[in-house]
Design an enzyme around this catalytic site. Sequence first.
Site, PDB file in Angstrom:
ATOM      1  N   ARG A  28       9.375 -23.813  -8.015  1.00  0.00           N
ATOM      2  CA  ARG A  28      10.586 -23.359  -7.323  1.00  0.00           C
ATOM      3  C   ARG A  28      10.603 -21.846  -7.206  1.00  0.00           C
ATOM      4  O   ARG A  28      11.005 -21.295  -6.191  1.00  0.00           O
ATOM      5  CB  ARG A  28      11.833 -23.826  -8.082  1.00  0.00           C
ATOM      6  CG  ARG A  28      12.044 -25.315  -7.960  1.00  0.00           C
ATOM      7  CD  ARG A  28      13.248 -25.772  -8.740  1.00  0.00           C
ATOM      8  NE  ARG A  28      13.414 -27.215  -8.600  1.00  0.00           N
ATOM      9  CZ  ARG A  28      14.300 -27.917  -9.262  1.00  0.00           C
ATOM     10  NH1 ARG A  28      15.114 -27.322 -10.114  1.00  0.00           N
ATOM     11  NH2 ARG A  28      14.395 -29.211  -9.072  1.00  0.00           N
ATOM     12  N   ASP A  77      20.926 -37.628  -7.059  1.00  0.00           N
ATOM     13  CA  ASP A  77      20.653 -36.785  -8.222  1.00  0.00           C
ATOM     14  C   ASP A  77      21.589 -35.591  -8.315  1.00  0.00           C
ATOM     15  O   ASP A  77      21.693 -34.991  -9.374  1.00  0.00           O
ATOM     16  CB  ASP A  77      19.211 -36.232  -8.182  1.00  0.00           C
ATOM     17  CG  ASP A  77      18.179 -37.351  -8.219  1.00  0.00           C
ATOM     18  OD1 ASP A  77      18.600 -38.517  -8.307  1.00  0.00           O
ATOM     19  OD2 ASP A  77      16.988 -37.058  -8.147  1.00  0.00           O
ATOM     20  N   GLY A 107      12.199 -38.205  -2.450  1.00  0.00           N
ATOM     21  CA  GLY A 107      11.964 -39.591  -2.818  1.00  0.00           C
ATOM     22  C   GLY A 107      10.698 -40.080  -2.138  1.00  0.00           C
ATOM     23  O   GLY A 107      10.033 -39.337  -1.407  1.00  0.00           O
ATOM     24  N   SER A 167       6.135 -40.111   4.443  1.00  0.00           N
ATOM     25  CA  SER A 167       6.170 -39.670   5.851  1.00  0.00           C
ATOM     26  C   SER A 167       5.449 -38.343   6.020  1.00  0.00           C
ATOM     27  O   SER A 167       4.711 -38.142   6.985  1.00  0.00           O
ATOM     28  CB  SER A 167       7.612 -39.508   6.344  1.00  0.00           C
ATOM     29  OG  SER A 167       8.307 -40.703   6.192  1.00  0.00           O
ATOM     30  N   GLU A 224      10.850 -31.691  -2.748  1.00  0.00           N
ATOM     31  CA  GLU A 224      11.121 -32.549  -3.910  1.00  0.00           C
ATOM     32  C   GLU A 224      11.853 -33.752  -3.353  1.00  0.00           C
ATOM     33  O   GLU A 224      13.035 -33.686  -3.071  1.00  0.00           O
ATOM     34  CB  GLU A 224      11.993 -31.801  -4.922  1.00  0.00           C
ATOM     35  CG  GLU A 224      11.351 -30.524  -5.432  1.00  0.00           C
ATOM     36  CD  GLU A 224      12.023 -29.990  -6.684  1.00  0.00           C
ATOM     37  OE1 GLU A 224      12.655 -30.770  -7.424  1.00  0.00           O
ATOM     38  OE2 GLU A 224      11.920 -28.773  -6.919  1.00  0.00           O
ATOM     39  N   TRP A 237      14.772 -38.976 -18.024  1.00  0.00           N
ATOM     40  CA  TRP A 237      13.744 -38.120 -17.455  1.00  0.00           C
ATOM     41  C   TRP A 237      12.466 -38.898 -17.352  1.00  0.00           C
ATOM     42  O   TRP A 237      12.067 -39.542 -18.304  1.00  0.00           O
ATOM     43  CB  TRP A 237      13.520 -36.889 -18.348  1.00  0.00           C
ATOM     44  CG  TRP A 237      14.751 -36.063 -18.536  1.00  0.00           C
ATOM     45  CD1 TRP A 237      15.560 -36.033 -19.602  1.00  0.00           C
ATOM     46  CD2 TRP A 237      15.299 -35.140 -17.598  1.00  0.00           C
ATOM     47  NE1 TRP A 237      16.584 -35.145 -19.409  1.00  0.00           N
ATOM     48  CE2 TRP A 237      16.432 -34.595 -18.179  1.00  0.00           C
ATOM     49  CE3 TRP A 237      14.918 -34.733 -16.311  1.00  0.00           C
ATOM     50  CZ2 TRP A 237      17.203 -33.638 -17.521  1.00  0.00           C
ATOM     51  CZ3 TRP A 237      15.683 -33.795 -15.672  1.00  0.00           C
ATOM     52  CH2 TRP A 237      16.823 -33.266 -16.293  1.00  0.00           C
ATOM     53  N   LEU A 268      18.625 -27.744  -8.251  1.00  0.00           N
ATOM     54  CA  LEU A 268      17.496 -27.138  -7.557  1.00  0.00           C
ATOM     55  C   LEU A 268      17.377 -25.628  -7.766  1.00  0.00           C
ATOM     56  O   LEU A 268      16.915 -24.912  -6.907  1.00  0.00           O
ATOM     57  CB  LEU A 268      17.553 -27.443  -6.048  1.00  0.00           C
ATOM     58  CG  LEU A 268      17.480 -28.919  -5.692  1.00  0.00           C
ATOM     59  CD1 LEU A 268      17.678 -29.121  -4.195  1.00  0.00           C
ATOM     60  CD2 LEU A 268      16.160 -29.537  -6.118  1.00  0.00           C
ATOM     61  N   ALA A 300       7.165 -36.653  -9.338  1.00  0.00           N
ATOM     62  CA  ALA A 300       7.143 -36.959 -10.769  1.00  0.00           C
ATOM     63  C   ALA A 300       7.156 -38.470 -10.890  1.00  0.00           C
ATOM     64  O   ALA A 300       8.022 -39.140 -10.322  1.00  0.00           O
ATOM     65  CB  ALA A 300       8.358 -36.352 -11.453  1.00  0.00           C
ATOM     66  N   GLU A 330       0.826  -1.222   0.000  1.00  0.00           N
ATOM     67  CA  GLU A 330       0.000   0.000   0.000  1.00  0.00           C
ATOM     68  C   GLU A 330       0.852   1.261   0.000  1.00  0.00           C
ATOM     69  O   GLU A 330       0.469   2.295  -0.558  1.00  0.00           O
ATOM     70  CB  GLU A 330      -0.920   0.037   1.225  1.00  0.00           C
ATOM     71  CG  GLU A 330      -1.817  -1.170   1.376  1.00  0.00           C
ATOM     72  CD  GLU A 330      -1.141  -2.288   2.153  1.00  0.00           C
ATOM     73  OE1 GLU A 330       0.078  -2.507   1.977  1.00  0.00           O
ATOM     74  OE2 GLU A 330      -1.825  -2.956   2.930  1.00  0.00           O
TER      75      GLU A 330
END
Length: 321
Positions: free
Chosen positions: A173, A189, A254, A260, A252, A159, A193, A143, A46
């Site tokens: 992200r 990997d 596993g 969990s 991101e 991929w 990121l 994914a 504002e």
Amino acid sequence: MWPALQAAQRQRGQTGKNPNVGAALWRHGRLVDVVATGDGGRPHAESQLNILPGDVLAVTLEPCAHEGETPACARLVADARPSKVYVGCLDPDPRTSGHGLEIMKEAGISVQAGICEHKARHVMAGFLTRMIHQRPHVRLKLAMTRDGRSALADGRSQWITGFEARQHGHLLRAEADAIMVGAATFIQDQPTLTCRLGLSGRDPEIFVLSGREEISSLPKNVQILGTSGGQQDLSQILRQLAQEGIGNLLVESGGRLAASLLQAELVDELYCYQSDLLLGANARSALGALKDQELLLPKGMIVKERRQLGQDQLTRYVVER
Ligand code: AOF
Ligand code: ZN
């Protein structure tokens, strides 16, 4: 409210501990300015507007009532005498909650709160969840193949999904204050990121959740979370992140960490990217074991959106609490 919401959406993940507030101003029926909270949380939305008497203001969050280093936004607005103020939702910050509206009403301004409230809450979910529940708003990204696999048995996963789905992941992200990954995923990997969308300066902080694995060399933008080796108390870890000012957390991970988090009811949104691949039961599961699972979605979860991204499909689930 729509221009204000869009401006707020663009600043998601960029405003640190402060909410990503959007504001739009109309004069004689024409939209004259659209602003949002600045990077790092200042200036407030504002305070960037030049409001004239008779203007109409829409703001996604109740203007603040506290005098800090800068004057209270509610006071700035009240003194500028717009004819009408539309507010998305109340600010849970006790210094403001309700007082911001009062200041403007006492000045004789017509104030209407709760406009597009659901959408406003969604756009500013990081701040609101942190203030109300003392944890970040958690987006879990998975994914997977058509048969729910995230990698071959030997860990190869490039991929699973195609270009468009991965680009969409980069958008997530860009909207995050931080990304959390499991140690195993991090080692396997070595993900960069980063947000590779050509939006510079939008790379979130990275937290690796400590596991049984030893992490030898750590890039300097990466921090380790939790106690080494053991089972992690995820609620405690999320509380810690919230204390550090993380409101929008993207996970991101596993399959184990994903399961969990779901089991602990710590996921607010699940982005499930699914390709046409079929890898079979020897491949790794995108989602680990869920105890006592019934033939139901996890508690409170609904499918909110389904869309095609190139060859892949995105299903977005949200948990309504
Ligand atoms: C607004 N407009 O754009 C934002 C607001 O530390 P300060 O002084 O910047 O105040 C932080 C608090 O201000 C934050 O907890 C929230 O209540 C409000 N943020 N308010 O009117 C804005 N970002
Ligand atoms: Zn303010």
